[in-house]
Design a protein around this motif. Structure first.
Motif, short mmCIF file in Angstrom:
data_model
loop_
_atom_site.label_atom_id
_atom_site.label_comp_id
_atom_site.label_asym_id
_atom_site.label_seq_id
_atom_site.Cartn_x
_atom_site.Cartn_y
_atom_site.Cartn_z
N ALA A 190 -2.36 27.54 1.28
CA ALA A 190 -1.53 28.69 1.66
C ALA A 190 -1.64 28.97 3.16
N LEU A 191 -2.83 28.76 3.71
CA LEU A 191 -3.03 28.97 5.15
C LEU A 191 -2.14 28.03 5.95
N LEU A 192 -2.13 26.76 5.56
CA LEU A 192 -1.31 25.78 6.27
C LEU A 192 0.17 26.07 6.11
N ASP A 193 0.50 26.66 4.98
CA ASP A 193 1.91 26.99 4.75
C ASP A 193 2.29 28.34 5.37
N GLY A 194 1.29 29.03 5.97
CA GLY A 194 1.57 30.34 6.56
C GLY A 194 1.78 31.42 5.52
N GLU A 195 1.23 31.20 4.32
CA GLU A 195 1.48 32.14 3.23
C GLU A 195 0.24 32.91 2.81
N LEU A 196 -0.87 32.75 3.54
CA LEU A 196 -2.09 33.43 3.14
C LEU A 196 -2.12 34.84 3.72
N PRO A 197 -2.39 35.84 2.88
CA PRO A 197 -2.44 37.23 3.38
C PRO A 197 -3.50 37.38 4.47
N PRO A 198 -3.29 38.32 5.42
CA PRO A 198 -4.19 38.47 6.57
C PRO A 198 -5.65 38.68 6.17
N GLU A 199 -5.88 39.49 5.12
CA GLU A 199 -7.27 39.77 4.76
C GLU A 199 -7.97 38.51 4.25
N GLU A 200 -7.22 37.69 3.48
CA GLU A 200 -7.81 36.44 3.00
C GLU A 200 -7.98 35.44 4.13
N THR A 201 -7.08 35.49 5.10
CA THR A 201 -7.19 34.60 6.26
C THR A 201 -8.48 34.89 7.03
N ALA A 202 -8.76 36.18 7.20
CA ALA A 202 -9.98 36.56 7.93
C ALA A 202 -11.21 36.06 7.20
N LEU A 203 -11.20 36.22 5.88
CA LEU A 203 -12.35 35.76 5.09
C LEU A 203 -12.51 34.24 5.20
N LEU A 204 -11.39 33.55 5.16
CA LEU A 204 -11.44 32.09 5.21
C LEU A 204 -11.95 31.62 6.57
N PHE A 205 -11.53 32.28 7.63
CA PHE A 205 -11.99 31.90 8.97
C PHE A 205 -13.50 32.12 9.10
N ARG A 206 -13.99 33.18 8.47
CA ARG A 206 -15.44 33.40 8.48
C ARG A 206 -16.15 32.26 7.75
N ARG A 207 -15.52 31.83 6.70
CA ARG A 207 -16.13 30.74 5.94
C ARG A 207 -16.15 29.44 6.74
N ARG A 222 0.85 -1.19 0.00
CA ARG A 222 0.00 0.00 0.00
C ARG A 222 0.88 1.24 0.00
N LEU A 223 0.56 2.17 -0.87
CA LEU A 223 1.35 3.40 -0.98
C LEU A 223 0.45 4.63 -0.95
N HIS A 224 1.08 5.74 -0.68
CA HIS A 224 0.39 7.04 -0.72
C HIS A 224 1.05 7.92 -1.76
N ILE A 225 0.25 8.74 -2.40
CA ILE A 225 0.83 9.74 -3.29
C ILE A 225 0.16 11.09 -3.03
N PHE A 226 0.97 12.12 -2.94
CA PHE A 226 0.49 13.50 -2.84
C PHE A 226 1.03 14.23 -4.07
N HIS A 227 0.16 14.91 -4.78
CA HIS A 227 0.58 15.55 -6.03
C HIS A 227 -0.08 16.93 -6.09
N ARG A 228 0.73 17.94 -6.13
CA ARG A 228 0.18 19.30 -6.16
C ARG A 228 0.76 20.07 -7.35
N LEU A 271 -3.30 20.58 -0.12
CA LEU A 271 -2.04 19.83 -0.04
C LEU A 271 -0.93 20.80 0.32
N TYR A 272 -0.69 20.94 1.59
CA TYR A 272 0.26 21.96 2.02
C TYR A 272 1.69 21.42 2.05
N SER A 273 2.63 22.30 2.24
CA SER A 273 4.03 21.99 1.95
C SER A 273 4.61 20.87 2.81
N ASN A 274 4.12 20.72 4.03
CA ASN A 274 4.68 19.68 4.89
C ASN A 274 4.51 18.29 4.31
N LEU A 275 3.50 18.13 3.48
CA LEU A 275 3.26 16.81 2.88
C LEU A 275 4.33 16.44 1.87
#
Lengths: 341, 214
Positions: free
Chosen positions: B11-28, A57-63, A195-199
């Motif tokens: 981008a949020l998980l990567d810490g790269e989302l601009p503050p204004e878009e972050t606020a909108l996303l949190f509302r969502r 079993r394998l996983h693939i992440f592709h962005r 798919l964020y960078s840590n993956l």
């Protein structure tokens, strides 16, 4: 009654239109859509790899973001090996050997540049056909595509293509007799997703590993100044690119010739043996769809790798000639003459 | 979920989302709790793969949880960040499911073998004692009727005599060091088509060549 007749007529017209649309869909178009999906979609999936009597079993992440591809391929059990693609760089982590192989693509760009183009030449080597629809391994409708080799010099595929995303959710590698050699079967596939960078960072701790950088040298066009010659070419194959790759680990550069029939490809690596010369490797084998044949020619290591049957790479390897050496004029072997021992 | 939202989550998980878009996303997130759950699942997945959890990631998780205050819909994947064993347990559950799937595949193939004529290859099929050793290389598999029909219609027979035998896997690579072999295969994968390249790399990751004689 008139209203009913009118409605019936509309339904019939609609069905007829749908039939025409379906009838017009060509297998080449389906294959092209699949290749584009492979190269352009972001996805995450779990799949089974079945080959040589083993299931894994394998996983693939592709962005894909802004045309740049990030990919992480990892096995849940087994070797601990990982492959990470970051743009034009491919990193292969080999924990047991404590090495990381870094391959740089010669021509920057997206994977779309490597898509096969169906031509008349390709149709002389394969038959491509649509084989209806089925419920796939991920529980959704899939279209079946059969790529059937016309002879024993190449493998074929049976591909279950997800009707919605166009992603291949199951792939069977088959030989010229239709026997299944290997399967890749998705059990879960999510297209899109955060798919964020840590993956895309390696799980293995590569501290202290030896990094081997290679690649980056093949040209997109056939080179005319390559003095090494490939005297044996299976039907349908031609030289599509050639060049020298840098070897950053102190070795001489490697000549890399690429042969292709439009779908399958073979690489011929020619590497000068170091001085004092080490013992040359010699042997044949296979890794997945890729067959390998390696031997010594005029103080060089000649290695042929290709996703073709072993007999085909052996035939090509036996015809590689050093500069100045005579090239025999044998034609392509018959199926019997490339029969493996 | 649209590509735009996916990009924003990424981008949020990567810490790269601009503050204004972050606020909108949190509302969502308030309106679409499943979005927040999915985000959390991916975050934990990444942490699991890397075997760690950084402070920024945990802060983000707490912020989202406090904001949306939702009940987890997927208890097997939305576990406490401080409970990595729980996450592993969840994966173990997936492993059981995969084993069942694997067994099903084995059963299908095994059934196909039982129903087929004896293999004509000289090498005898191994006795299968467990689901991890299932398919003799040349065993015919059960194929969908549509595929069989399509291929039979297309004259599969090669033009030359039918004497070709697909070689045994890795039969003679006893003299090529494994790392060198991997080096060649990786280099070749870069000039293959996407489908072939993927298959080659999958096999490289899934199943290292044996060490016999190496």
């Amino acid at each position: 009654m008139r209203r009913f007749s009118c409605l019936l007529g509309m339904v019939c017209a609609g069905l007829a239109a749908c039939s025409v649309a379906l009838a017009e869909q060509q297998p080449q178009e389906v294959l092209a859509a699949m290749n584009e999906a492979l190269a352009s979609l972001s996805y995450e999936g779990e799949f089974l790899h079945i080959a040589d009597g083993h299931i894994e079993r394998l996983h693939i992440f592709h962005r894909v973001r802004d045309g740049q591809v990030l990919e992480h391929l990892i096995s849940e059990s087994g070797t601990g090996r990982e492959v990470i693609r970051n743009g034009d760089e491919l990193q292969c982590y080999l924990p047991r050997e404590r090495k990381v192989i870094v391959e740089t693509r010669a021509e920057p760009g997206t994977l779309l540049g490597t898509l096969p183009v169906f031509s008349r030449g390709l149709e002389s080597s394969y038959r491509v056909a649509l084989a209806g629809h089925e419920r796939s391994s991920i529980g959704k409708d899939a279209q079946l595509l059969a790529i059937i080799p016309r002879d024993a010099y190449r493998f074929g595929y049976r591909v279950w293509i997800d009707s919605e995303s166009k992603m291949p959710v199951r792939t069977d590698l088959v030989d010229a007799h239709g026997r299944v050699l290997e399967q890749v079967m998705f059990s879960k596939l999510t297209v899109g997703g955060p798919l964020y960078s840590n993956l895309f960072k390696p799980v293995v701790d590569a501290t202290g590993f030896e990094w081997i950088r290679q690649g980056g040298g093949t040209s997109g066009q056939p080179a005319s100044n390559t003095q090494w010659q490939v005297g044996h070419l299976p039907p349908g194959f031609q030289l599509t690119s050639s060049g020298s790759q840098a070897a950053a680990d102190g070795r001489a550069s490697v000549t890399h010739l690429v042969l292709s029939d439009g779908l399958a490809s073979m690489s011929v690596f020619i590497e000068e043996l170091p001085s004092p010369p080490r013992q040359a490797w010699s042997g044949e084998g296979r890794i997945g769809a890729a067959s390998v044949s390696s031997h010594r020619v005029a103080n060089h290591q000649v290695t042929v790798v290709g996703e073709v049957p072993a007999g085909a790479v052996q035939w090509v390897a036996s015809g590689v000639r050093a500069p100045g050496a005579a090239v025999d004029s044998l034609g392509a072997p018959t199926a019997r003459s490339i029969e493996s021992p | 979920m649209s590509d735009i939202v996916n990009e924003q989550l990424s981008a949020l998980l990567d810490g790269e989302l601009p503050p204004e878009e972050t606020a909108l996303l949190f509302r969502r997130f308030r309106r679409e709790p499943e979005l927040a759950q999915r985000l959390e699942r991916y975050r934990l997945y990444g942490d699991y793969l890397r075997g760690q959890e950084d402070n920024a990631s945990r802060d983000l998780s707490q912020k989202i949880s406090a904001l949306v205050a939702i009940e987890p819909e997927l208890p097997d994947v939305r576990l406490s960040p401080a409970d990595p064993l729980g996450w592993r347990s969840a994966l173990s559950g997936l492993g059981v499911a995969a084993s069942v799937a694997a067994f099903s595949v084995w059963l299908i193939h095994h059934g196909a073998m039982l129903n087929s004529r004896p293999a004509v290859v000289a090498k005898a099929a191994p006795i299968m004692s467990n689901p991890n050793q299932v398919i003799p290389r040349s065993a015919p598999l059960s194929l969908p009727a549509a595929v069989v029909a399509a291929t039979s219609e297309m004259d599969m027979a090669p033009k030359e005599p039918v004497s070709y035998v697909t070689p045994e896997a890795r039969g003679g690579l006893q003299a090529i060091p494994e790392a060198e072999l991997a080096r060649y295969v990786v280099a070749h994968s870069e000039v293959s088509t996407p489908l072939s390249s993927r298959d080659v790399l999958i096999h490289l990751v899934a199943d290292a060549p044996s060490q016999d004689g190496r």
